[in-house]
Design an enzyme around this catalytic site. Structure first.
Site, short mmCIF file in Angstrom:
data_model
loop_
_atom_site.label_atom_id
_atom_site.label_comp_id
_atom_site.label_asym_id
_atom_site.label_seq_id
_atom_site.Cartn_x
_atom_site.Cartn_y
_atom_site.Cartn_z
N GLU A 169 1.08 4.07 1.89
CA GLU A 169 1.63 4.35 3.15
C GLU A 169 2.43 3.27 3.81
O GLU A 169 3.54 3.83 4.37
CB GLU A 169 0.30 4.63 4.29
CG GLU A 169 -0.70 5.33 3.79
CD GLU A 169 -1.86 4.76 2.89
OE1 GLU A 169 -2.92 5.32 2.78
OE2 GLU A 169 -1.73 3.51 2.48
N HIS A 184 0.95 -1.19 0.16
CA HIS A 184 0.22 -0.14 -0.18
C HIS A 184 0.94 1.21 0.15
O HIS A 184 2.20 1.24 0.42
CB HIS A 184 -0.97 0.08 1.30
CG HIS A 184 -1.92 -1.05 1.41
ND1 HIS A 184 -2.55 -1.28 2.14
CD2 HIS A 184 -1.83 -2.26 0.59
CE1 HIS A 184 -3.50 -2.19 1.92
NE2 HIS A 184 -3.00 -2.98 1.23
N CYS A 235 -1.17 -0.38 7.43
CA CYS A 235 -0.40 0.83 7.11
C CYS A 235 -0.21 1.72 8.45
O CYS A 235 0.62 2.34 8.47
CB CYS A 235 -1.06 1.65 6.06
SG CYS A 235 -0.80 0.85 4.63
N CYS A 286 -5.20 2.09 6.32
CA CYS A 286 -5.92 0.89 6.89
C CYS A 286 -4.91 0.47 8.22
O CYS A 286 -4.06 1.04 8.40
CB CYS A 286 -5.70 -0.39 6.00
SG CYS A 286 -4.13 -1.09 5.40
#
Length: 152
Positions: free
Chosen positions: A53, A51, A84, A81
């Site tokens: 991040e 992801h 992350c 999320c």
């Protein structure tokens, strides 16, 4: 002040889509200067943990010391999320500003592990400051068309 960096993240999210990935982007800022940017790369790198991040936190952790990271803000197009949020915390970044909330995002992408980042960060010591949503209506646009088909 936050608007400029959130808009940068939204542009990064669109670039991620153009490269075949999911629509997420992030940047690391210190004293008003962007130090790093990252995009979601789960499809191009065949790794669902990549992801935006998490990519940013991992890269930042490798090149900056903890003192620097503690003075940075991670901006992201969409609320981080749980995975992350953990990566951000363990990297030492203590401020997060997001565009689109998980709640709004779920309207288009469906639900997954729906734990708001504020909840994850609330368990951390030292605490992580969270600001958002910021420019949510702009930040959701990149998600609106993308999630009409199952692209997970």
């Amino acid at each position: 002040m936050h608007d400029t960096f959130i808009r940068t993240c939204i542009k990064l999210a669109q670039q991620a889509v153009e490269k075949g990935n999911q629509p997420f982007g992030a940047c690391l800022v210190k004293n008003g200067e962007i130090l790093l940017t990252a995009e979601n790369t789960i499809h191009t790198n065949h790794d669902k943990t990549q992801h935006a991040e998490a990519n940013l936190a991992s890269h930042a952790n490798r090149i900056f010391d903890l003192e620097t990271l503690q003075d940075c803000t991670l901006y992201t197009s969409t609320e981080p999320c749980a995975m992350c949020s953990g990566a951000i915390y363990w990297a030492g970044i203590r401020r997060v500003v997001f565009g689109c909330s998980q709640e709004k995002f779920a309207e288009y992408a469906g639900k997954a592990i729906d734990i708001p980042c504020r909840v994850v960060f609330a368990y951390g010591h030292p605490p992580t400051e969270v600001v958002g949503p910021v420019l949510e209506e702009e930040a959701i646009v990149v998600h609106q068309g993308y999630w009409k088909t199952d692209r997970r």
